[in-house]
Design an enzyme around this catalytic site. Structure first.
Site, PDB file in Angstrom:
ATOM      1  N   TYR A  26       0.793  -1.232   0.000  1.00 42.56           N
ATOM      2  CA  TYR A  26       0.000   0.000   0.000  1.00 42.56           C
ATOM      3  C   TYR A  26       0.822   1.278   0.000  1.00 42.56           C
ATOM      4  CZ  TYR A  26      -3.562  -3.409   1.213  1.00 42.56           C
ATOM      5  OH  TYR A  26      -4.399  -4.499   1.208  1.00 42.56           O
ATOM      6  N   ASN A  77     -12.293   4.590  -2.724  1.00 42.64           N
ATOM      7  CA  ASN A  77     -11.476   3.419  -2.450  1.00 42.64           C
ATOM      8  C   ASN A  77     -12.264   2.629  -1.411  1.00 42.64           C
ATOM      9  OD1 ASN A  77      -9.746   1.464  -1.544  1.00 42.64           O
ATOM     10  ND2 ASN A  77      -7.948   2.789  -1.494  1.00 42.64           N
ATOM     11  N   HIS A  83     -15.323  -6.071  -2.050  1.00 46.11           N
ATOM     12  CA  HIS A  83     -15.531  -7.508  -2.213  1.00 46.11           C
ATOM     13  C   HIS A  83     -16.720  -8.043  -1.427  1.00 46.11           C
ATOM     14  CE1 HIS A  83     -11.506  -6.625  -3.465  1.00 46.11           C
ATOM     15  NE2 HIS A  83     -11.124  -6.424  -2.225  1.00 46.11           N
ATOM     16  N   ASP A  90     -25.521  -0.514  -4.032  1.00 45.28           N
ATOM     17  CA  ASP A  90     -26.892  -0.017  -4.154  1.00 45.28           C
ATOM     18  C   ASP A  90     -26.980   1.470  -3.847  1.00 45.28           C
ATOM     19  OD1 ASP A  90     -27.709  -2.546  -4.898  1.00 45.28           O
ATOM     20  OD2 ASP A  90     -28.632  -3.027  -2.961  1.00 45.28           O
ATOM     21  N   HIS A 103      -8.096   1.415  -6.106  1.00 50.30           N
ATOM     22  CA  HIS A 103      -7.407   0.492  -5.199  1.00 50.30           C
ATOM     23  C   HIS A 103      -5.916   0.771  -5.304  1.00 50.30           C
ATOM     24  CE1 HIS A 103     -10.929  -1.927  -4.261  1.00 50.30           C
ATOM     25  NE2 HIS A 103     -11.257  -1.796  -5.544  1.00 50.30           N
ATOM     26  N   LEU A 104      -5.251   0.888  -4.182  1.00 49.62           N
ATOM     27  CA  LEU A 104      -3.817   1.155  -4.172  1.00 49.62           C
ATOM     28  C   LEU A 104      -3.022  -0.004  -4.758  1.00 49.62           C
ATOM     29  CD1 LEU A 104      -3.789   2.666  -0.609  1.00 49.62           C
ATOM     30  CD2 LEU A 104      -3.137   3.906  -2.671  1.00 49.62           C
ATOM     31  N   SER A 105      -3.393  -1.213  -4.396  1.00 58.12           N
ATOM     32  CA  SER A 105      -2.681  -2.397  -4.876  1.00 58.12           C
ATOM     33  C   SER A 105      -3.391  -2.961  -6.109  1.00 58.12           C
ATOM     34  CB  SER A 105      -2.610  -3.466  -3.781  1.00 58.12           C
ATOM     35  OG  SER A 105      -3.899  -3.984  -3.510  1.00 58.12           O
ATOM     36  N   ARG A 114     -10.051 -11.164  -3.472  1.00 56.19           N
ATOM     37  CA  ARG A 114      -9.904  -9.732  -3.746  1.00 56.19           C
ATOM     38  C   ARG A 114     -10.128  -9.403  -5.225  1.00 56.19           C
ATOM     39  NH1 ARG A 114      -7.676  -7.365   0.858  1.00 56.19           N
ATOM     40  NH2 ARG A 114      -6.381  -8.784   2.083  1.00 56.19           N
TER      41      ARG A 114
END
EC number: 4.2.1.10
Length: 150
Positions: A26, A77, A83, A90, A103-105, A114
């Site tokens: 991260y 993020n 997940h 919604d 997403h950082l990764s 993931r």
């Protein structure tokens, strides 16, 4: 001069631990450093940026609902909620505000659980694996798309 657009930045669970949490995945920047940098970038683009980080799903949902009539774009993020949270999906659909998932990764190079997101198929775009720079790319893209549509 009033800000041209209003952007909402949302960060999900454990993002408050950036800088010390698994820096190999991260990065070493703290959430405060990322938000400060993005706030400066937003000001230079003449847009306002509001931010909320929460480890609680309901708090993110409440803020999405509050955005309905005063936010032009959402940068989110969702972290692990990507997940697991049909409820955040919604909420985003209910307010009908375009959003970019960040997403950082690179979630696609990680554990199988993931690799699925409940948000990606309804997002305007998804940025993953580019570290903190992903936030800047998302902001630039949101402003460009808003400018083209207004």
């Amino acid at each position: 001069m009033a800000d041209k657009f209003h952007i909402l930045l949302l960060n999900g669970p454990n993002i408050n631990m950036l800088g010390t949490r698994e820096p190999d995945k991260y990065g070493t920047l703290s959430l405060a450093e990322i938000v400060n940098r993005l706030t400066s970038e937003a000001a230079a683009l003449n847009v306002s940026l509001d931010h909320l980080q929460s480890n609680a799903e309901y708090a993110l949902i409440d803020r999405i609902h509050q955005a309905k009539d005063n936010v032009d774009y959402i940068l989110i993020n969702p972290a692990a909620f990507a997940h697991t949270s049909v409820a955040i999906r919604d909420a985003l659909l209910a307010v009908n505000i375009p959003f970019i998932e960040i997403h950082l990764s690179n979630v696609h190079a990680r554990e199988p659980f993931r690799q699925h997101s409940y948000l990606s198929d309804v997002a305007a775009g998804v940025i993953c694996g580019l570290g903190a720079d992903g936030y800047s790319y998302a902001l630039q893209t949101a402003v460009k798309r808003l400018s083209q549509s207004h």
